[in-house]
Motif scaffolding. Sequence first.
Motif, short mmCIF file in Angstrom:
data_model
loop_
_atom_site.label_atom_id
_atom_site.label_comp_id
_atom_site.label_asym_id
_atom_site.label_seq_id
_atom_site.Cartn_x
_atom_site.Cartn_y
_atom_site.Cartn_z
N SER A 84 -1.95 7.39 -4.58
CA SER A 84 -2.40 6.19 -5.28
C SER A 84 -2.05 4.93 -4.50
O SER A 84 -2.69 3.91 -4.67
N ASN A 85 -1.02 5.01 -3.68
CA ASN A 85 -0.60 3.84 -2.89
C ASN A 85 -1.13 3.88 -1.46
O ASN A 85 -0.72 3.08 -0.63
N LYS A 86 -2.02 4.80 -1.20
CA LYS A 86 -2.61 4.89 0.14
C LYS A 86 -4.08 4.50 0.11
O LYS A 86 -4.77 4.67 -0.89
N ASP A 87 -4.51 3.95 1.22
CA ASP A 87 -5.93 3.70 1.40
C ASP A 87 -6.60 5.03 1.77
O ASP A 87 -6.00 5.88 2.45
N PHE A 138 -5.71 -5.01 0.84
CA PHE A 138 -6.76 -6.03 0.81
C PHE A 138 -6.17 -7.43 1.01
O PHE A 138 -6.80 -8.27 1.67
N GLU A 139 -4.98 -7.69 0.49
CA GLU A 139 -4.34 -8.98 0.76
C GLU A 139 -4.09 -9.15 2.25
O GLU A 139 -4.23 -10.26 2.80
N GLU A 140 -3.74 -8.07 2.94
CA GLU A 140 -3.52 -8.14 4.38
C GLU A 140 -4.83 -8.39 5.12
O GLU A 140 -4.86 -9.14 6.10
N ILE A 197 -10.20 -1.30 -4.65
CA ILE A 197 -11.65 -1.54 -4.61
C ILE A 197 -12.29 -0.55 -3.64
O ILE A 197 -11.65 -0.08 -2.70
N LYS A 198 -13.53 -0.23 -3.91
CA LYS A 198 -14.26 0.74 -3.09
C LYS A 198 -15.43 0.04 -2.42
O LYS A 198 -16.27 -0.56 -3.10
N THR A 242 -11.63 3.21 0.14
CA THR A 242 -10.92 2.91 -1.10
C THR A 242 -9.64 2.19 -0.70
O THR A 242 -8.75 2.78 -0.07
N ILE A 243 -9.56 0.89 -1.05
CA ILE A 243 -8.55 0.00 -0.47
C ILE A 243 -7.58 -0.46 -1.55
O ILE A 243 -7.98 -0.94 -2.62
#
Length: 410
Positions: free
Chosen positions: A32-35, A58-60, A124-125, A52-53
């Motif tokens: 769940s914590n991985k892209d 995404f903030e990075e 987000i995907k 799936t980000i």
Amino acid sequence: MLANAPAPTKTKINSLQTNNLETLKRNKRENSNKDVLEYSAPVFGRPRMYYTITPNTFEEIIFWKLNNNLDNFIFKFENKFYSDAKLNDARIGGGHIRKNAETIWNNWSRIYDFWQNTGKRNKIKIVTVSNFGSSLQNIESIELFEENSFIENKYLEKLWTDFNSDLPKEYIYIDLGVIEDKNDNFILNKLKEKYPKLNISYFEVFEKKDYSFFDKSFSTKFKIKSNDELIYPIQTLNYKFTFITKKWLNEDLPKLIDNENLIQNWKSNFINWQNEINRQINEDLSKYGNDERGRALKRTWKGNNINEIKNKLLSLNHILETIDSKFKLNEVYNKVQNLEKDINELKSQINKLNQKISEIQNSLNKNENLENCANIAGTISASTGWIPYIGTLISTVSGTVASICTVINA
């Protein structure tokens, strides 16, 4: 030999099931914590990449994009997804990811606007699709992944923590109190004073507005800007921060009060009345003489004007009530410490003055000696002289006291 091996006991079976369940839960938490990066290349159709980000990633990506260097963006994007993401297909290579990085760069406004309208706590995907006969790709879709499943956004959580959890999910006003002036540095310093944990070097004043009675204050918004390091989400905060300036309190508010039609009319009428009283004292009262009839006329004259002063004070008190209501309506008392107390103290002094006038009336009716009026004037002046912002009202009350003294000693 295997056929003769003992069957596992019920306890061992339960233990194995428990261990398997814990492993599944741990893997789910880790995933769940991985892209995640997926690939599909149907026989009849165009190849697609599915990103799936996580919110942290995404903030990075926003941080890399705002550095405005495409080569650096592609390098960081490839390194992040090729090295750290979970890849579901061995055919995914660095070339695919580099092309997708450029596609995301070229479609940035669309992607960023979508993210800004989310709660920033969902994955987000993003789906990219290849064009036949071209190395270019398009963004096919952007959507929330598992819309009701929220995961950590460490940058957003730090922002909330540094704001002492004052930033809710819904739009509100946040009051900064009273500041020196509406200069950006004063505003930022006040923000730091209210929230000491904040690193205000990341904050920029945005949409600053002058005082309005609709908003009941000055207001501003803040942008969180890019800096050397990513610690907060780079965004415009959708919260209006309100404040009052000392300049407005010391200069503009008194003018607003002094220019109130009610006060101007009261003051004008009072001055005209006071001038007429002075004329009567200088020109008319001496004609009454000091015999019994003259003294009776003077007592009547004093009684009539004492009643008039009471009426004028009653009128002034009504004006103060009107100002009081306006201040409450516009929430000025919430901004200005002790102002409501000062207004109430002034009204209290008017009531005390009315009590003194009643005592004078009783003494006149009984033909008794009157107390020293200077004591009344001194008491009222000492009690109201410290009230800030409303100099006109102080002067009119003092003038009223002086007129009482003149009437009594005539």
